[in-house]
Design an enzyme around this catalytic site. Structure first.
Site, PDB file in Angstrom:
ATOM      1  N   THR A 132       0.715  -1.235  -0.079  1.00  0.00           N
ATOM      2  CA  THR A 132       0.015   0.022   0.115  1.00  0.00           C
ATOM      3  C   THR A 132       0.857   1.263   0.116  1.00  0.00           C
ATOM      4  O   THR A 132       1.853   1.262   0.429  1.00  0.00           O
ATOM      5  CB  THR A 132      -1.080  -0.061   1.306  1.00  0.00           C
ATOM      6  OG1 THR A 132      -1.896  -0.915   1.223  1.00  0.00           O
ATOM      7  CG2 THR A 132      -1.757   1.331   1.527  1.00  0.00           C
ATOM      8  N   GLY A 133       0.352   2.415  -0.620  1.00  0.00           N
ATOM      9  CA  GLY A 133       1.118   3.651  -0.572  1.00  0.00           C
ATOM     10  C   GLY A 133       1.435   4.084  -1.907  1.00  0.00           C
ATOM     11  O   GLY A 133       1.259   3.716  -3.178  1.00  0.00           O
ATOM     12  N   SER A 134       2.177   5.352  -1.718  1.00  0.00           N
ATOM     13  CA  SER A 134       2.325   5.997  -3.135  1.00  0.00           C
ATOM     14  C   SER A 134       3.374   5.366  -3.890  1.00  0.00           C
ATOM     15  O   SER A 134       3.605   5.418  -5.141  1.00  0.00           O
ATOM     16  CB  SER A 134       2.990   7.445  -2.573  1.00  0.00           C
ATOM     17  OG  SER A 134       3.933   7.421  -1.800  1.00  0.00           O
ATOM     18  N   ASP A 154       8.330   3.275   5.433  1.00  0.00           N
ATOM     19  CA  ASP A 154       8.446   4.653   6.009  1.00  0.00           C
ATOM     20  C   ASP A 154       9.738   4.770   6.466  1.00  0.00           C
ATOM     21  O   ASP A 154      10.417   5.899   6.172  1.00  0.00           O
ATOM     22  CB  ASP A 154       7.441   5.049   7.336  1.00  0.00           C
ATOM     23  CG  ASP A 154       6.124   4.879   6.909  1.00  0.00           C
ATOM     24  OD1 ASP A 154       5.442   5.479   6.058  1.00  0.00           O
ATOM     25  OD2 ASP A 154       5.313   4.014   7.491  1.00  0.00           O
ATOM     26  N   LYS A 199       6.724   0.593   9.104  1.00  0.00           N
ATOM     27  CA  LYS A 199       5.616   0.804   8.249  1.00  0.00           C
ATOM     28  C   LYS A 199       4.341   0.957   8.823  1.00  0.00           C
ATOM     29  O   LYS A 199       4.055   1.005  10.107  1.00  0.00           O
ATOM     30  CB  LYS A 199       5.293  -0.778   7.626  1.00  0.00           C
ATOM     31  CG  LYS A 199       6.713  -0.959   6.637  1.00  0.00           C
ATOM     32  CD  LYS A 199       6.204  -2.451   5.897  1.00  0.00           C
ATOM     33  CE  LYS A 199       5.010  -2.462   5.158  1.00  0.00           C
ATOM     34  NZ  LYS A 199       4.590  -1.170   4.197  1.00  0.00           N
ATOM     35  N   GLY A 232       2.848   4.041   7.785  1.00  0.00           N
ATOM     36  CA  GLY A 232       2.046   5.230   7.537  1.00  0.00           C
ATOM     37  C   GLY A 232       0.922   5.461   6.957  1.00  0.00           C
ATOM     38  O   GLY A 232       0.039   6.367   7.083  1.00  0.00           O
ATOM     39  N   GLU A 287      -0.588  -5.395   5.891  1.00  0.00           N
ATOM     40  CA  GLU A 287       0.893  -5.672   5.192  1.00  0.00           C
ATOM     41  C   GLU A 287       1.796  -6.720   5.949  1.00  0.00           C
ATOM     42  O   GLU A 287       2.398  -7.243   5.271  1.00  0.00           O
ATOM     43  CB  GLU A 287       1.502  -4.227   5.459  1.00  0.00           C
ATOM     44  CG  GLU A 287       0.783  -3.314   4.346  1.00  0.00           C
ATOM     45  CD  GLU A 287       1.327  -1.916   4.664  1.00  0.00           C
ATOM     46  OE1 GLU A 287       1.197  -1.036   3.465  1.00  0.00           O
ATOM     47  OE2 GLU A 287       1.867  -1.433   5.586  1.00  0.00           O
ATOM     48  N   LYS A 316      14.050   7.275   2.693  1.00  0.00           N
ATOM     49  CA  LYS A 316      13.645   6.326   3.672  1.00  0.00           C
ATOM     50  C   LYS A 316      14.779   5.559   4.081  1.00  0.00           C
ATOM     51  O   LYS A 316      14.489   4.951   5.314  1.00  0.00           O
ATOM     52  CB  LYS A 316      12.796   5.514   3.084  1.00  0.00           C
ATOM     53  CG  LYS A 316      11.525   5.994   2.282  1.00  0.00           C
ATOM     54  CD  LYS A 316      10.323   6.452   3.112  1.00  0.00           C
ATOM     55  CE  LYS A 316       9.330   6.971   2.185  1.00  0.00           C
ATOM     56  NZ  LYS A 316       8.562   5.996   1.379  1.00  0.00           N
TER      57      LYS A 316
HETATM   58  C1  5RP Z   1       1.275   1.921   4.297  1.00  0.00           C
HETATM   59  C2  5RP Z   1       2.834   1.691   4.531  1.00  0.00           C
HETATM   60  C3  5RP Z   1       3.680   2.222   3.440  1.00  0.00           C
HETATM   61  O1  5RP Z   1       4.182   1.333   2.713  1.00  0.00           O
HETATM   62  C4  5RP Z   1       4.496   3.146   3.850  1.00  0.00           C
HETATM   63  O2  5RP Z   1       3.779   4.313   4.619  1.00  0.00           O
HETATM   64  C5  5RP Z   1       5.229   4.110   2.660  1.00  0.00           C
HETATM   65  O3  5RP Z   1       4.241   4.627   1.833  1.00  0.00           O
HETATM   66  P1  5RP Z   1       4.755   5.304   0.575  1.00  0.00           P
HETATM   67  O4  5RP Z   1       5.181   4.655  -0.434  1.00  0.00           O
HETATM   68  O5  5RP Z   1       3.460   6.346   0.353  1.00  0.00           O
HETATM   69  O6  5RP Z   1       5.716   6.494   1.239  1.00  0.00           O
HETATM   70  O7  5RP Z   1       3.353   1.002   5.340  1.00  0.00           O
HETATM   71  O8  5RP Z   1       0.507   1.377   5.479  1.00  0.00           O
END
Ligand code: 5RP
Length: 216
Positions: A26-28, A82, A92, A94, A101, A119
């Site tokens: 999950t995430g960007s 994160d 993790k 965020g 996950e 990171k």
């Molecule tokens: C979500 C996560 C994401 O993998 C983590 O926050 C990184 O996110 P991004 O790729 O948006 O920086 O743990 O729960």
């Protein structure tokens, strides 16, 4: 940073082969993984998603996702983080998806973490995301507050009904913190991932991908 995220996501997509069972994080950063997987035109991969957002994005882009009820093993899971320490500890969660996950990462024969260079840090410093059970929540909050400031996010509950919170806690020595949280019955999950879970960390650095194998 978006170019580094895209770079590592595309490198991770190359690790996937047709016929594999794949866990999608999950995430960007993972947002760049999904089109990279779609572009590979697999016919036989089976995917599970760690969040409704990832599931929706995958479906929109033609990557089929199934419930994580019909598979007992994943060949590979790919997710962001994160923060990553030099020893391979991760923070993790965020995006609040830490419980699913970790379930997906633990089920995977290979867990690949994809991050931009910001990171990869010398030590973990971010607040630690948690998923807390509703039953007995005030008592759990009281226990955890003895370790640091706890903030419950003003978000809806997770898909599993828990509340997402962040704990400001010193993570200089992560193992005892991880054990303490694992032992608390009010904590459904926490965002500290021990090095044992991760196989590789792909770090985007400018136009290069550094592959850090984790031997924990
Ligand atoms: C979500 C996560 C994401 O993998 C983590 O926050 C990184 O996110 P991004 O790729 O948006 O920086 O743990 O729960």
């Amino acid at each position: 940073m978006d170019s580094e995220k895209r770079l590592v996501a595309e490198a991770a997509a190359e690790l996937v082969e047709d016929g594999m069972a794949v866990g999608l994080g999950t995430g960007s950063t993972v947002a760049f993984l999904i089109p990279a997987l779609a572009a590979r035109g697999f016919r036989e991969i089976r995917c599970v998603a760690t969040s409704p957002a990832t599931e929706a994005a995958a479906r929109e882009q033609g990557v089929a996702v199934e419930p994580f009820e019909g598979l007992d093993h994943l060949d590979i899971a790919i997710d962001g983080a994160d923060q990553v320490s030099p020893e391979g500890w991760l923070i993790k969660g965020g995006g609040g998806a830490l419980l699913r996950e970790k379930i997906v990462a633990e089920a995977a024969g290979r867990f690949v973490v994809i991050v931009d260079s910001g990171k990869a840090v010398p030590k973990l410093t971010r607040a630690l995301p948690l998923e807390l059970r509703r039953f007995g929540l005030p008592a759990c909050v009281r226990r955890l507050s003895a370790h640091g400031e706890l903030t419950i996010r003003g978000w809806p509950p997770s898909p599993d009904g828990g509340l997402i919170a962040d704990l400001e806690i010193d993570l200089a020595v992560p193992a005892p913190i991880s054990a303490m949280l694992d032992a608390d019955p009010g904590v459904a999950g926490h965002g500290l991932f021990e090095p044992r879970i991760t196989s590789d960390v792909l770090i985007g650095r400018g136009t290069e991908v550094e592959n850090r194998a984790i031997s924990g």
